[in-house]
Design a protein around this motif. Structure first.
Motif, mmCIF file in Angstrom:
data_model
loop_
_atom_site.group_PDB
_atom_site.id
_atom_site.type_symbol
_atom_site.label_atom_id
_atom_site.label_comp_id
_atom_site.label_asym_id
_atom_site.label_seq_id
_atom_site.Cartn_x
_atom_site.Cartn_y
_atom_site.Cartn_z
ATOM 1 N N SER A 14 0.826 -1.210 0.000
ATOM 2 C CA SER A 14 0.000 0.000 0.000
ATOM 3 C C SER A 14 0.855 1.252 0.000
ATOM 4 O O SER A 14 0.384 2.337 -0.342
ATOM 5 C CB SER A 14 -0.945 -0.002 1.209
ATOM 6 O OG SER A 14 -0.192 -0.117 2.391
ATOM 7 N N THR A 15 2.131 1.101 0.391
ATOM 8 C CA THR A 15 3.050 2.240 0.398
ATOM 9 C C THR A 15 4.389 1.825 -0.215
ATOM 10 O O THR A 15 4.909 0.756 0.091
ATOM 11 C CB THR A 15 3.306 2.728 1.847
ATOM 12 O OG1 THR A 15 2.058 3.063 2.435
ATOM 13 C CG2 THR A 15 4.200 3.953 1.847
ATOM 14 N N HIS A 22 -0.078 9.962 -4.853
ATOM 15 C CA HIS A 22 -1.054 8.874 -4.823
ATOM 16 C C HIS A 22 -1.254 8.345 -6.245
ATOM 17 O O HIS A 22 -1.420 9.131 -7.187
ATOM 18 C CB HIS A 22 -2.383 9.351 -4.233
ATOM 19 C CG HIS A 22 -2.245 9.837 -2.826
ATOM 20 N ND1 HIS A 22 -2.005 8.978 -1.774
ATOM 21 C CD2 HIS A 22 -2.271 11.084 -2.297
ATOM 22 C CE1 HIS A 22 -1.906 9.684 -0.660
ATOM 23 N NE2 HIS A 22 -2.056 10.967 -0.950
ATOM 24 N N TYR A 23 -1.227 7.034 -6.381
ATOM 25 C CA TYR A 23 -1.254 6.383 -7.695
ATOM 26 C C TYR A 23 -2.191 5.190 -7.686
ATOM 27 O O TYR A 23 -2.665 4.773 -6.635
ATOM 28 C CB TYR A 23 0.154 5.898 -8.067
ATOM 29 C CG TYR A 23 1.182 6.999 -8.113
ATOM 30 C CD1 TYR A 23 1.469 7.665 -9.296
ATOM 31 C CD2 TYR A 23 1.874 7.378 -6.957
ATOM 32 C CE1 TYR A 23 2.409 8.684 -9.338
ATOM 33 C CE2 TYR A 23 2.819 8.406 -6.983
ATOM 34 C CZ TYR A 23 3.075 9.048 -8.173
ATOM 35 O OH TYR A 23 4.002 10.054 -8.210
ATOM 36 N N SER A 77 -6.576 14.025 -7.288
ATOM 37 C CA SER A 77 -6.788 14.519 -5.936
ATOM 38 C C SER A 77 -8.232 14.285 -5.490
ATOM 39 O O SER A 77 -9.183 14.608 -6.212
ATOM 40 C CB SER A 77 -6.448 16.012 -5.896
ATOM 41 O OG SER A 77 -6.658 16.521 -4.612
ATOM 42 N N THR A 83 -4.977 0.998 -5.520
ATOM 43 C CA THR A 83 -4.391 2.301 -5.205
ATOM 44 C C THR A 83 -3.277 2.135 -4.174
ATOM 45 O O THR A 83 -3.312 1.246 -3.323
ATOM 46 C CB THR A 83 -5.456 3.269 -4.626
ATOM 47 O OG1 THR A 83 -6.071 2.666 -3.500
ATOM 48 C CG2 THR A 83 -6.507 3.581 -5.672
ATOM 49 N N SER A 127 0.264 4.548 -2.199
ATOM 50 C CA SER A 127 0.921 5.835 -1.988
ATOM 51 C C SER A 127 2.425 5.687 -2.139
ATOM 52 O O SER A 127 2.987 4.638 -1.826
ATOM 53 C CB SER A 127 0.624 6.371 -0.587
ATOM 54 O OG SER A 127 -0.765 6.576 -0.439
ATOM 55 N N GLN A 161 -1.601 8.394 -12.055
ATOM 56 C CA GLN A 161 -1.774 9.207 -10.853
ATOM 57 C C GLN A 161 -3.242 9.177 -10.439
ATOM 58 O O GLN A 161 -4.133 9.310 -11.288
ATOM 59 C CB GLN A 161 -1.343 10.638 -11.156
ATOM 60 C CG GLN A 161 -1.276 11.544 -9.947
ATOM 61 C CD GLN A 161 -0.741 12.914 -10.340
ATOM 62 O OE1 GLN A 161 -1.303 13.620 -11.164
ATOM 63 N NE2 GLN A 161 0.388 13.278 -9.768
ATOM 64 N N SER A 197 -10.801 8.036 -5.245
ATOM 65 C CA SER A 197 -10.493 6.743 -4.646
ATOM 66 C C SER A 197 -10.537 5.666 -5.724
ATOM 67 O O SER A 197 -10.901 5.929 -6.877
ATOM 68 C CB SER A 197 -11.521 6.416 -3.565
ATOM 69 O OG SER A 197 -12.785 6.200 -4.187
#
Ligand SMILES: [Cu+2]
Length: 172
Positions: free
Chosen positions: A56-57, A137-138, A86, A167, A169, A83, A89
């Motif tokens: 997740s990261t 965030h991708y 903004s 998704t 980060s 990407q 989700s």
């Protein structure tokens, strides 16, 4: 198209194999996970129209993804990296792929800012992609349209529309 570029297409498979060998050498020669070269490698696989093994990261900078297709039926998957806009989700990306007429490469896919991809991974195959991302965030998504029962690759639902979106980060 000249013969040289045709030759390159013909050797894509061996190019992938060569890249895997190079990656093996690089990771053997590097300190674990960090430092130079291509960075950490993540073994990711697709199964039941979902991605498995993506953290997740991820730390910013270079990393590689070895993407395997583990489906039990013949089908093509992909990992398109973009990407995450903004405030959006994974659900928003799924919803955007449900729009009627959404096809891979079309408006529903190209509305996002792309950062690379691992394309055309057929059942049983593994292809390695190299990425390098700034913090943000991708998401990875698959807009391929084949179905589990061998359905049409051009009229089936984009896999993103049935949940093949992940998704994550990237941190500094
Ligand atoms: Cu797919």
């Amino acid at each position: 198209m000249n013969s040289r570029s045709l030759g390159w297409i013909g050797s894509r498979r061996s190019l992938s194999v060569a890249l895997v060998l190079i990656l093996g050498t690089v990771s053997a020669g590097c300190a674990k996970g960090r430092g130079g070269g291509l960075g950490t490698n993540y073994d990711v696989f697709a199964q039941n129209f979902r991605y498995h093994g993506v953290p997740s990261t991820i730390k910013s900078g270079s990393f590689t993804v070895s993407f395997s297709n583990h489906e039990t039926f013949p089908i093509t998957h992909e990992m398109i990296l973009a990407q995450l806009p903004s405030g959006k989700s994974a659900t928003d990306v799924v919803t955007s792929a449900k729009v009627k007429g959404c096809v891979g490469g079309g408006d529903c896919e190209s509305q996002y800012l792309h950062f690379g991809e691992v394309d055309d991974v057929f059942t049983g195959a593994t292809i390695v992609g190299v990425f390098n991302l700034p913090p943000g965030h991708y998401f990875f998504a698959c807009w391929q349209q084949g179905t589990a029962n061998g359905g049409d690759e051009e009229t089936g639902p984009p896999h993103a529309s049935i949940g093949m979106v992940y998704t994550f980060s990237v941190t500094s």
